[in-house]
Design a protein around this motif. Structure first.
Motif, short mmCIF file in Angstrom:
data_model
loop_
_atom_site.label_atom_id
_atom_site.label_comp_id
_atom_site.label_asym_id
_atom_site.label_seq_id
_atom_site.Cartn_x
_atom_site.Cartn_y
_atom_site.Cartn_z
N PRO A 13 0.80 -1.24 0.00
CA PRO A 13 0.00 0.00 0.00
C PRO A 13 0.83 1.28 0.00
O PRO A 13 0.40 2.29 -0.57
N THR A 14 2.00 1.27 0.63
CA THR A 14 2.82 2.48 0.66
C THR A 14 4.07 2.37 -0.19
O THR A 14 4.87 3.32 -0.25
N GLY A 15 4.27 1.24 -0.86
CA GLY A 15 5.47 1.07 -1.67
C GLY A 15 6.75 1.10 -0.86
O GLY A 15 7.80 1.50 -1.35
N SER A 16 6.68 0.64 0.39
CA SER A 16 7.79 0.77 1.34
C SER A 16 8.50 -0.55 1.57
O SER A 16 7.87 -1.60 1.64
N TRP A 17 9.82 -0.45 1.76
CA TRP A 17 10.62 -1.59 2.19
C TRP A 17 11.02 -1.42 3.64
O TRP A 17 11.44 -0.33 4.06
N GLN A 18 10.87 -2.50 4.40
CA GLN A 18 11.30 -2.59 5.78
C GLN A 18 12.34 -3.70 5.84
O GLN A 18 12.29 -4.64 5.03
N TYR A 19 13.25 -3.62 6.80
CA TYR A 19 14.35 -4.59 6.81
C TYR A 19 14.63 -5.10 8.22
O TYR A 19 14.50 -4.37 9.21
N ILE A 31 16.19 -3.96 13.32
CA ILE A 31 15.05 -3.69 12.44
C ILE A 31 15.18 -2.26 11.94
O ILE A 31 15.48 -1.35 12.72
N ILE A 32 14.95 -2.07 10.64
CA ILE A 32 15.07 -0.73 10.04
C ILE A 32 13.76 -0.35 9.37
O ILE A 32 13.21 -1.09 8.55
N ASP A 33 13.25 0.81 9.73
CA ASP A 33 12.09 1.46 9.10
C ASP A 33 10.84 0.58 9.06
O ASP A 33 10.19 0.43 8.00
N PRO A 34 10.42 0.03 10.19
CA PRO A 34 9.19 -0.78 10.18
C PRO A 34 7.95 0.07 10.00
O PRO A 34 7.89 1.23 10.43
N VAL A 35 6.95 -0.51 9.37
CA VAL A 35 5.71 0.19 9.01
C VAL A 35 4.60 -0.15 10.00
O VAL A 35 4.33 -1.33 10.26
N LEU A 36 3.95 0.89 10.52
CA LEU A 36 2.70 0.73 11.26
C LEU A 36 1.56 0.98 10.27
O LEU A 36 1.50 2.04 9.65
N ASP A 37 0.68 0.02 10.11
CA ASP A 37 -0.38 0.12 9.11
C ASP A 37 -1.39 1.20 9.50
O ASP A 37 -1.72 1.37 10.68
N PHE A 38 -1.91 1.89 8.48
CA PHE A 38 -2.89 2.95 8.72
C PHE A 38 -3.91 2.95 7.60
O PHE A 38 -3.56 2.99 6.42
N ASP A 39 -5.18 2.91 7.97
CA ASP A 39 -6.29 3.02 7.03
C ASP A 39 -6.83 4.45 7.14
O ASP A 39 -7.51 4.78 8.10
#
Length: 290
Positions: A13-19, A31-39
């Motif tokens: 949904p955000t085109g993001s990479w997490q590592y 952990i690098i740049d983890p995504v918290l989901d948001f609607d």
């Protein structure tokens, strides 16, 4: 010295990479740049991405010793705070995040007691800082341009370059957000391309041009040969003219005005109001030129 094993996690949904990277000898990782989901339609957060990461590190036996943000993101919420609580691991970000906090605190008209000292993270990392993740040496490179606070983590032979370079067929990232600078971005990318040719460059986003599958890594050598913005070694003026012209056509990221007020808090929602609910606010007509 060891080179890390790297596991990417894709958020479509955000085109993001997490590592997640870890030392295969000691099984210590970060952990690098983890995504918290948001609607945005429901105004609801969830932790599906963070739970995927949590499942991976636990099933693999990785001891997470750091949760790292490269910068306060404009296109997704950070799950650093949530994962920090789940894993009892410290958080860190670049020391110049205080400038981003000050800038956006003014845009959002936050109260005078809003902390703009970076205290939402456990540690602020200066340019050139070094630390170990197991036997993997990690060096912090100040990499401004996309934001005024962006940093790159060089972990062994892997560089996590956030929103500086994209994949070679996409070139580089935008530099037109408040505090951004195409001139600063040019120099940051020059510093990244000065790393050893075999360095694995892990990007923060990919938008799959021409319908290819999402990709996250290319070497420094591959960027020098085929990156559409740098393969011909442009000078600063040429690159900045290209970058600024492109940026002038781009809309703001869909989640930016929501994400920044969470991410300058280290991934926390604003404090609940007297009814127990947290609220996000929009700076109306601030970005009229967009």
């Amino acid at each position: 010295m060891s080179n890390p094993t790297v596991k990417p996690f894709w958020d479509a949904p955000t085109g993001s990479w997490q590592y997640v990277f870890h030392d295969p000898q000691t099984m210590k990782g970060a952990i690098i740049d983890p995504v918290l989901d948001f609607d945005p339609l429901a105004g609801a957060t969830s932790t599906a991405n963070a739970e995927r990461i949590l499942t991976y590190v636990k099933s693999t036996g990785i001891e997470v010793v750091w949760i790292l943000d490269t910068h306060p993101h404009a296109d997704h919420f950070s799950a650093a705070h949530w994962l920090s609580k789940e894993l009892d691991a410290p958080t860190a970000i670049g020391a110049k995040v205080t400038g981003v906090q000050q800038l956006w605190a003014e845009i959002y008209n936050l109260p005078d007691d809003f902390p703009v000292d970076g205290s939402q993270w456990d540690q602020l990392l200066e340019d050139g800082a070094e630390f170990m993740v197991g036997e993997v040496p990690v060096r912090v490179m100040f990499s401004p341009g996309h934001t005024l606070a962006s940093i790159t983590f060089v972990a062994g032979d892997a560089a996590f370059v956030h929103d500086t370079l994209m994949m070679p067929d996409s070139g580089s990232s935008r530099a037109d957000f408040p505090g951004g600078s195409s001139e600063a971005l040019y120099q940051s990318i020059q510093d990244i391309l000065a790393l050893p040719d075999a360095t694995r460059v892990y990007v923060g986003h990919d938008y799959s041009p021409n319908g290819r599958d999402p990709a996250c890594v290319a070497t420094v050598a591959e960027h020098k040969i085929s990156n559409i913005h740098f393969h011909d070694d442009p000078d600063k003026a040429t690159y900045c003219a290209l970058r600024d012209k492109r940026d002038s056509t781009l809309p703001l990221p869909k989640l930016m005005l929501a994400a920044l007020q969470v991410n300058i808090r280290g991934g926390r929602l604003p404090a609940p109001e007297d009814n127990g609910r947290a609220y996000l606010k929009l700076p109306m007509n601030y970005f009229l030129s967009r």
